[in-house]
Design a protein around this motif. Sequence first.
Motif, short mmCIF file in Angstrom:
data_model
loop_
_atom_site.label_atom_id
_atom_site.label_comp_id
_atom_site.label_asym_id
_atom_site.label_seq_id
_atom_site.Cartn_x
_atom_site.Cartn_y
_atom_site.Cartn_z
N ASP A 20 0.60 58.15 24.19
CA ASP A 20 0.31 57.53 25.49
C ASP A 20 -0.83 58.25 26.20
O ASP A 20 -1.66 57.62 26.86
CB ASP A 20 1.57 57.58 26.38
N ALA A 21 -0.86 59.58 26.08
CA ALA A 21 -1.82 60.37 26.85
C ALA A 21 -2.42 61.47 25.98
O ALA A 21 -1.89 62.58 25.94
CB ALA A 21 -1.14 60.97 28.08
N PRO A 22 -3.52 61.19 25.30
CA PRO A 22 -4.15 62.24 24.49
C PRO A 22 -5.08 63.14 25.32
O PRO A 22 -5.77 62.67 26.22
CB PRO A 22 -4.94 61.45 23.45
N LEU A 23 -5.05 64.42 24.96
CA LEU A 23 -6.02 65.38 25.48
C LEU A 23 -6.99 65.67 24.35
O LEU A 23 -6.58 66.11 23.27
CB LEU A 23 -5.33 66.66 25.93
N VAL A 24 -8.27 65.44 24.56
CA VAL A 24 -9.29 65.62 23.54
C VAL A 24 -10.10 66.86 23.89
O VAL A 24 -10.70 66.94 24.96
CB VAL A 24 -10.20 64.38 23.43
N ILE A 25 -10.09 67.84 22.99
CA ILE A 25 -10.78 69.12 23.22
C ILE A 25 -11.94 69.24 22.24
O ILE A 25 -11.74 69.22 21.02
CB ILE A 25 -9.81 70.30 23.03
N VAL A 26 -13.15 69.36 22.79
CA VAL A 26 -14.36 69.42 21.97
C VAL A 26 -14.96 70.82 22.05
O VAL A 26 -15.21 71.34 23.15
CB VAL A 26 -15.41 68.40 22.43
N ASN A 27 -15.20 71.41 20.89
CA ASN A 27 -15.99 72.64 20.81
C ASN A 27 -17.43 72.23 20.50
O ASN A 27 -17.74 71.91 19.35
CB ASN A 27 -15.44 73.56 19.73
N PRO A 28 -18.32 72.22 21.48
CA PRO A 28 -19.65 71.64 21.28
C PRO A 28 -20.51 72.40 20.29
O PRO A 28 -21.50 71.86 19.78
CB PRO A 28 -20.26 71.66 22.68
N THR A 30 -15.17 72.83 25.66
CA THR A 30 -14.97 74.28 25.78
C THR A 30 -16.30 74.99 26.05
O THR A 30 -17.37 74.53 25.66
CB THR A 30 -14.32 74.87 24.51
N ASN A 31 -16.19 76.12 26.72
CA ASN A 31 -17.36 76.95 27.04
C ASN A 31 -17.36 78.27 26.29
O ASN A 31 -18.42 78.88 26.12
CB ASN A 31 -17.41 77.23 28.54
N ARG A 32 -16.19 78.73 25.89
CA ARG A 32 -16.10 80.06 25.28
C ARG A 32 -14.87 80.11 24.38
O ARG A 32 -13.97 79.24 24.47
CB ARG A 32 -16.01 81.14 26.35
N ALA A 33 -14.81 81.15 23.55
CA ALA A 33 -13.65 81.34 22.68
C ALA A 33 -12.40 81.50 23.54
O ALA A 33 -12.41 82.19 24.57
CB ALA A 33 -13.85 82.58 21.81
N GLY A 34 -11.32 80.86 23.14
CA GLY A 34 -10.06 80.93 23.87
C GLY A 34 -9.81 79.74 24.77
O GLY A 34 -8.65 79.47 25.15
N ASP A 35 -10.85 78.99 25.13
CA ASP A 35 -10.66 77.83 26.01
C ASP A 35 -9.76 76.78 25.36
O ASP A 35 -8.85 76.24 26.01
CB ASP A 35 -12.01 77.17 26.33
N ALA A 36 -10.01 76.47 24.09
CA ALA A 36 -9.22 75.43 23.42
C ALA A 36 -7.76 75.83 23.33
O ALA A 36 -6.85 74.99 23.51
CB ALA A 36 -9.78 75.16 22.02
#
Length: 305
Positions: A8-16, A45-51
């Motif tokens: 129903d509600a996906p969270l999409v996390i992108v490491n650019p 994400t901006n840095r390691a650990g964000d995801a």
Amino acid sequence: MHNPRVPDAPLVIVNPTAGGGRARRVIGWLRERLHARPEARLEITNRAGDAEQLAADAGRDGFDRVVAVGGDGTVQEVVNGLVNGSQGATLGIVPVGGGNDLARSLGLPRDPAASWTFAIGAQERVIDLARARDGRGRERWFSSAGGIGYDALVAAVLSHHAGWRRSRLGYLVTGVVELWRFTNRDVELTIDGERQSRRILLVAISNGEYYGGGMRISPGAAVDDGLLDLCIVGDLSRFAALGQIPNLYRGTHVRHPAVEMRQARTVMIDGDRQTLVHLDGEPFGHLPLSVEVAASRLTIAAPLR
């Protein structure tokens, strides 16, 4: 019983930065896909650990699927966040990194559009994870493969580089260069309580078939059999090891007399404290190392097999 359904509600996390910037190029495409789904959220994400932090908070924030858009390092962060924080949320993967070894083991397509269909789809399967612990008691989960010795040295070197050096070609070039710097190590291996002393080039501990960006380190390994697959490469010379690199991609290295394949539920490795460790291609300090399998630990959106 687990009843799979479309999230129903996906969270999409992108490491650019994944895949030498390949992940950044799909951000606009992802925004279009999510435009009609206001309950979904896209995070970059901006840095390691964000995801990892975003995934850990996902369940509390009402998300039932977390989609990792990146490579194996991004997936590892999301896995650790899900296991340690977000009970009930499942994992999806859009493999746009340099390695994508878990995606290979799961049979996910490399094309982002095709993998996206699985990442937000109803097909789910339950896979094993491995939990690693270092000599200080620090713990980390991994889903594809870890290891000690030569391959961990390559991973440590690559962790300081970006761009083409994180591609398959970059892995090969770095691997050849570092082979001439590495000295084989004496270690104590304890496999399901059985102890042995060995001189090794590397020990790979895998959940699936692949590591190192497509090397079939453990041919036939299954991500859901409740076992770790070990590839123990003994005291090979540099030239002999170099000759085995093509065989790693074919999976035929297992025929070499210096290679031993094992399965186990627990593995402990001790030895020279300068011997490096990696998990899913990410550095994890030095020996000692202990690893145990956690059967059926994670639900993931992937083709059924």
